[in-house]
Design an enzyme around this catalytic site. Structure first.
Site, PDB file in Angstrom:
ATOM      1  NE  ARG A  32      16.458 -36.008 -42.475  1.00  0.00           N
ATOM      2  CZ  ARG A  32      17.658 -36.171 -42.668  1.00  0.00           C
ATOM      3  NH1 ARG A  32      18.023 -36.556 -43.802  1.00  0.00           N
ATOM      4  NH2 ARG A  32      18.384 -35.990 -41.822  1.00  0.00           N
TER       5      ARG A  32
ATOM      6  CB  SER B 160      19.289 -24.322 -40.797  1.00  0.00           C
ATOM      7  OG  SER B 160      20.118 -23.056 -40.957  1.00  0.00           O
TER       8      SER B 160
ATOM      9  CG  ASP C 127      22.849 -23.001 -38.700  1.00  0.00           C
ATOM     10  OD1 ASP C 127      23.443 -23.903 -39.377  1.00  0.00           O
ATOM     11  OD2 ASP C 127      21.989 -23.278 -37.849  1.00  0.00           O
TER      12      ASP C 127
END
Length: 511
Positions: A192, A177, A230
């Site tokens: 990132r 996630s 998720d």
């Protein structure tokens, strides 16, 4: 003697009048102070108003932004990311599968046994493990070595001797996630890090390759067959239990949503072919923004002081991470306006000092004298001896902040339903009236502590959903709570793509 008595009487009268004047003056000053505090509350209530007309404007704006995000990259604040999940579990999946869930300072490993009939999860074993702080800024090799070593321990503890002796490669779903540029269902590159991670050598690298190399290094015969986030896992679990599930929403510390979209509606990927004619889209809806959102001065100040100003605007108004800090800012303003709460506590100057569970506890305090409120103010915020009427004011502030968040979350959900034509109006381009539109049963899977553990938030969300949709349509819409969806759902998707990986692996982004 008579003159003396008169003089004493006059003196007493003057003193009495002076005392009365002091008392009256104090009362007037006290009333003015109270009015100033109440004025702060009234201003907050007006700024946070969410009448149904305004909510419907948010619904329309959400649907329009979804359409724009599907039309072109960067065309909307909503990223509308492709997940390459074109099918969802049906309940026919059989076997034992694993999942790894990495989405913060903890990760989870899971093993499920599936029985082949809908809702037939024969067993579920989950282990949570905290990631040492130094590994969050170390190297990708160190991080994945640690994770796979714990995964190997878990496998060895859970498997029977006969299972371990089988030659079949174990299959794993990986919930990751963090922002990812996904190019297939089992391949994606890290854009990132967030949530405190800062592993520089991982940025821009293929995630499954790093995991698979660590598994091989540990001698663990396991293949990661899917890479998801998720909310996609939550949607997969929701659909496993109920085939009418079309979307999933997570409302906890953070918030996000995903849903099943028609492939031909994803204009930015023209010619995208899927076996089902559809694909799950990860909205990243925390970044949604519209001028119709009821923003206060407290929201603006919090945003400007955050690490990501002008970003994640919707999330900052509805998710658990931020609600407590909005409350703190309102209370700080009240304390500066008046001494009703005593001197300004230094604790009120600390951002995010009050977490959402404590705010919920104050909001739902049902003791006659609000003992829970008094205890939290005293122990957490160091505000002593707060009078009962001021404690009632605290509960009201909690109510205003929470009600706005829940009602906006409801508008977001209806925005998704509108985009896919499940809101009773025929969708974003539909022109049918409610009487013409045939409503199908529609299920939205929901997870997150804000929804599952905060009763008042949940009630306000349902109330707003009914107001926006109307009772005739709302009766066809079901919000279904799932548990461990981010982890279990990844295992279910691994099962789904286990024996038919060729069709799923053939679905990929054209470079």
């Amino acid at each position: 003697m008579g003159k003396l008595a008169v003089g004493v009487a006059v003196g007493v009268a003057v003193a009495t009048c002076a005392v009365a004047g002091v008392v009256v003056g104090r009362r007037l000053r006290s009333r003015r102070k109270w009015r100033r505090v109440v004025g702060v509350l009234r201003e907050l209530e007006e700024s946070c108003e969410t009448p149904v007309g305004r909510l419907k404007q948010v619904v329309d704006a959400m649907a329009v932004e979804m359409h724009a995000g599907l039309a072109s990259e960067g065309g909307s604040k909503l990223k509308m990311l492709l997940t390459f999940v074109d099918r969802l579990p049906t309940g026919s999946e059989i076997g034992t599968y694993y999942a790894l869930d990495l989405g913060g300072t903890n990760f989870r490993v899971l093993r499920v046994q599936l029985g082949g009939t809908r809702s037939s999860i024969l067993s579920k074993d989950v282990k949570r493990q905290r990631i040492p702080q130094h590994l969050m800024t170390s190297t990708s090799e160190d991080l994945f070595d640690f994770i796979t070593s714990k995964l190997k321990q878990f496998v060895e503890q859970e498997e029977t001797v006969s299972e371990a002796a089988q030659s079949r490669t174990r299959e794993l779903g990986f919930t990751f996630s963090f922002p990812v540029k996904q190019i297939s269902i089992r391949s994606g590159f890290l854009i990132r890090w967030t949530k405190g991670f800062a592993i520089e050598d991982m940025i821009g690298c293929e995630i499954i390759e790093r995991l698979q190399a660590a598994l091989m290094k540990k001698g663990l015969d396991m293949c990661a067959t899917v890479l998801v986030n998720d909310t996609v896992g939550i949607l997969a679990l929701g659909h496993y239990y109920d085939a009418d599930t079309v979307a999933a929403v997570k409302i906890g510390t953070g918030t996000n949503a995903c849903y099943m979209e028609r492939a031909d509606a994803i204009i930015k990927c023209q010619g995208l072919l899927t076996s089902s004619g559809a694909m799950v889209v990860n909205m990243e809806w925390g970044n949604f923004w519209s001028s119709h959102l009821p923003r206060t001065t407290y929201d603006i100040e919090m945003d400007m002081e955050s690490p990501n100003p002008n970003d994640q605007g919707f999330e900052k108004m509805i998710s658990g991470m931020y609600l407590g800090d909005i409350f703190r800012r309102v209370l700080l303003r009240m304390c500066k306006e008046s001494d009703v709460f005593g001197p300004v506590s230094s604790k009120l100057l600390i951002p995010f000092v009050l977490e959402m569970p404590l705010m919920a506890a104050m909001h739902e305090d049902d003791t006659p004298d609000l003992k829970v409120v008094a205890a939290i103010l005293r122990e957490k915020l160091e505000i002593q001896d707060v009078p009962l009427k001021a404690r009632r004011l605290v509960v009201k502030v909690c109510d205003v902040v929470t009600r706005r968040a829940a009602r906006l979350a409801a508008a977001g959900i209806v925005g998704i339903l509108k985009k896919i034509g499940r809101d009773g109006t025929g969708g974003i381009t539909g022109s049918r009236s409610r009487s013409d539109a045939k409503m199908r049963r529609t299920v939205v899977a929901v997870e997150g502590s804000l929804y599952t553990s905060y009763m008042m938030f949940r009630e306000y969300l349902h109330e707003a959903l009914n107001e926006i949709l109307g009772e005739d349509v709302a009766q066809h819409v079901v919000l279904r709570t799932t548990e461990d969806g981010s982890c279990v759902g990844a295992a279910l998707l691994a099962a789904l793509h286990s024996s038919s990986s060729s069709s799923s692996e053939g679905l990929h982004r054209r470079r």
